[in-house]
Design a protein around this motif. Structure first.
Motif, mmCIF file in Angstrom:
data_model
loop_
_atom_site.group_PDB
_atom_site.id
_atom_site.type_symbol
_atom_site.label_atom_id
_atom_site.label_comp_id
_atom_site.label_asym_id
_atom_site.label_seq_id
_atom_site.Cartn_x
_atom_site.Cartn_y
_atom_site.Cartn_z
ATOM 1 N N ASP A 130 -4.989 5.379 3.332
ATOM 2 C CA ASP A 130 -3.175 5.220 2.673
ATOM 3 C C ASP A 130 -3.025 4.291 2.710
ATOM 4 N N ALA A 131 -1.663 4.111 2.745
ATOM 5 C CA ALA A 131 -1.340 3.124 1.932
ATOM 6 C C ALA A 131 -1.419 2.037 2.780
ATOM 7 N N ARG A 132 -2.664 1.382 3.984
ATOM 8 C CA ARG A 132 -1.966 0.391 4.514
ATOM 9 C C ARG A 132 -3.879 -0.137 3.577
ATOM 10 N N TRP A 133 -4.046 0.734 2.980
ATOM 11 C CA TRP A 133 -5.461 0.579 2.210
ATOM 12 C C TRP A 133 -5.616 0.031 0.580
ATOM 13 N N CYS A 134 -6.532 -1.035 0.935
ATOM 14 C CA CYS A 134 -6.656 -2.033 -0.513
ATOM 15 C C CYS A 134 -8.079 -1.620 -0.653
ATOM 16 N N SER A 190 -3.016 8.880 -2.428
ATOM 17 C CA SER A 190 -3.278 7.971 -1.337
ATOM 18 C C SER A 190 -2.153 7.387 -1.192
ATOM 19 N N GLY A 191 -1.683 6.169 -2.131
ATOM 20 C CA GLY A 191 -0.240 5.393 -1.892
ATOM 21 C C GLY A 191 -1.616 4.175 -1.620
ATOM 22 N N ALA A 192 -2.968 3.937 -1.778
ATOM 23 C CA ALA A 192 -3.713 2.661 -1.538
ATOM 24 C C ALA A 192 -3.230 1.695 -2.659
ATOM 25 N N VAL A 193 -4.201 0.946 -2.354
ATOM 26 C CA VAL A 193 -3.561 -0.345 -3.735
ATOM 27 C C VAL A 193 -5.213 -0.362 -3.749
ATOM 28 N N VAL A 204 -0.612 2.544 -7.580
ATOM 29 C CA VAL A 204 -0.191 0.982 -7.095
ATOM 30 C C VAL A 204 -1.181 -0.276 -7.071
ATOM 31 N N GLY A 238 1.948 -4.385 -5.791
ATOM 32 C CA GLY A 238 0.564 -4.139 -5.128
ATOM 33 C C GLY A 238 -0.051 -5.680 -3.860
ATOM 34 N N ARG A 285 2.461 -5.044 -0.452
ATOM 35 C CA ARG A 285 1.457 -3.841 0.480
ATOM 36 C C ARG A 285 0.097 -4.421 1.241
#
Length: 459
Positions: free
Chosen positions: A265-269, A287-290, A317, A370, A373
């Motif tokens: 999800d968005a906590r991932w890079c 997923s919102g991942a960077v 992002v 990005g 985040r």
């Protein structure tokens, strides 16, 4: 309360005039007020930007810059790649001490600050001593790198790396990789030991090195043990060789494999993600991942080009990082991010949107979003509640002279190689003045001594 009056400041909504920035002793912006009058005694600047986030760094590799640009002899000359580059990196990593790590990191971070990075995400994987044993303080090497960040003033997201295998299918580590060895319990112990160091300037997340170096079960265990606010970074699909190994092992490409096995999800890079098919591009964007893109390192290692245009079209992002530190400039990363896409597509002005046609501004604002985040910190914008991370440009430089505000970032990113960053505020402290870091000479002296100590491992 401390203040800076910006005649032109880049806010999340775009450029604004006569902006008064105020911050407190904790290093947080308390007010960002356009249309202000310059208070008596307040410092003024012509062009002010939010500091950039360097979302991917292996600090010790700064000592290798320029030393791997020699082709192998004989038949190997045409076969140099990421995998041959690793040989010298391993020689450095096998012998480097915590004190040397600190000296190298301090030099790197001072350079990053001078070029406009005010935060760094440190993907830190040298945890053990040269004989392969854990240090008495399990987080000693990570503490050394955090100390370098404190010395220079740069904001830090420390990412202890889970690194348990040498390849897909839980292949044992090689002797060269023994200093990296950590299982899930080791990493959670290191993270726990670093908890007292968390502050407005320091966050602690985690970084499974890659799907070839950590099993999905290990990654799942570590991620589940962390608070939901903590960032998770991973190398993914950097080289074609990695893609082929993943297919051979799992019958799936790396990003496909990752999304099948874990809740991304968005906590991932996802760092690099260079070799993707369209379904994987879509999965990351949704997923919102960077997407953590490192153009100068990816070019230096011959990795390839991230499919940026398709990713942006799907709302993806992105952020940028200096990775192996062949460059320490966000301008160069953003420039080559765009230039790589122009070469790939044989067109100009790729990184734009219907709302933003200025490429430089689109890239800077996008990388701020990005990077913030990916860092898990309150950074990336000039707004109340964010960290007071500010860069002041040299308005008298010929490349910026006479520019209107909406022309500044195009000139910054795409005009010449001079460093146009004049002053830098990080966490409410002025750390660069007149293009010089406040501790530059002492830091450089320690770095030079460390290079002399490491010289024998260059061969």
């Amino acid at each position: 309360m401390t203040a800076l009056f910006a005649k032109n400041a880049l806010l999340p909504s775009g450029w604004a005039r006569d902006v008064l920035l105020q911050w407190d002793s904790a290093g947080n912006l308390t007010a960002v007020t356009p249309g202000s009058v310059q208070p008596a005694g307040a410092e003024a600047a012509e062009y002010v930007l939010p500091g950039m986030v360097n979302l991917h760094s292996h600090a010790f590799q700064r000592a290798l810059s320029g030393l791997t640009e020699i082709a192998g002899g004989g038949e190997t000359a045409a076969k140099d790649s990421f995998w041959t580059w690793r040989d010298l990196m391993y020689r450095f990593a096998r012998n480097i001490t915590p004190a040397q790590m600190e000296a190298i990191a301090a030099q790197l971070y001072a350079e990053c600050l001078r070029h406009g990075y005010t935060s760094v995400c440190e993907f830190h994987y040298v945890h053990r001593s040269p004989d392969g044993a854990m240090y008495p303080r399990v987080a000693q090497t990570a503490e050394s790198v955090i100390q370098a960040a404190s010395l220079t003033g740069i904001g830090m997201t420390m990412l202890p790396v889970l690194y348990n295998w040498s390849g897909f299918g839980e292949a044992p580590l090689t002797p060269q990789q023994n200093r990296f060895k950590t299982d899930a319990a080791d990493i959670l112990n290191i993270i726990g030991a670093l908890e007292p160091l968390r502050s407005g300037q320091v966050e602690v997340g985690v970084a499974p090195h890659s799907l070839r170096a950590a099993s999905s079960a290990q990654i799942r265990e570590v991620v589940a043990a962390l608070p939901r606010s903590r960032p998770v970074h991973i190398h993914i699909a950097e080289q074609q060789g990695e893609v082929q190994q993943s297919l051979a092992y799992s019958k799936r490409r790396p990003v496909e494999y990752l999304y099948d096995e874990l809740d991304v999800d968005a906590r991932w890079c996802l760092v690099h993600a260079t070799h993707l098919v369209e379904a994987e591009v879509t999965a990351i964007a949704r997923s919102g991942a960077v997407a953590g893109i490192c153009p100068t390192t990816e070019a230096n290692l011959g990795d390839g080009l991230f499919p940026l245009e398709s990713f942006l079209a799907q709302g993806g992002v992105f952020g940028v990082g200096s990775d192996s530190h062949v460059s320490q400039s966000p301008v160069e990363e953003l420039r080559w991010l765009e230039y790589g896409q122009r070469l790939r597509e044989q067109r100009r002005n790729i990184a734009v949107s219907a709302k933003q046609r200025h490429v430089g501004e689109f890239l800077w604002q996008g990388a701020l979003l990005g990077g913030a985040r990916a860092s898990g910190r309150a950074v990336g914008a000039l707004a109340a509640g964010k960290r007071a991370d500010v860069i002041v440009l040299d308005a008298d430089h010929p490349n910026l002279y006479g520019r209107t505000a909406d022309e500044v970032l195009g000139s910054l990113v795409f005009s010449g190689n001079d460093n146009l960053v004049k002053d830098v505020l990080a966490g409410g402290q002025w750390v660069v003045r007149g293009q010089q870091h406040v501790a530059q000479q002492a830091i450089a002296a320690r770095f030079k001594q460390t290079l002399a100590e490491l010289r024998e491992y260059r061969r």
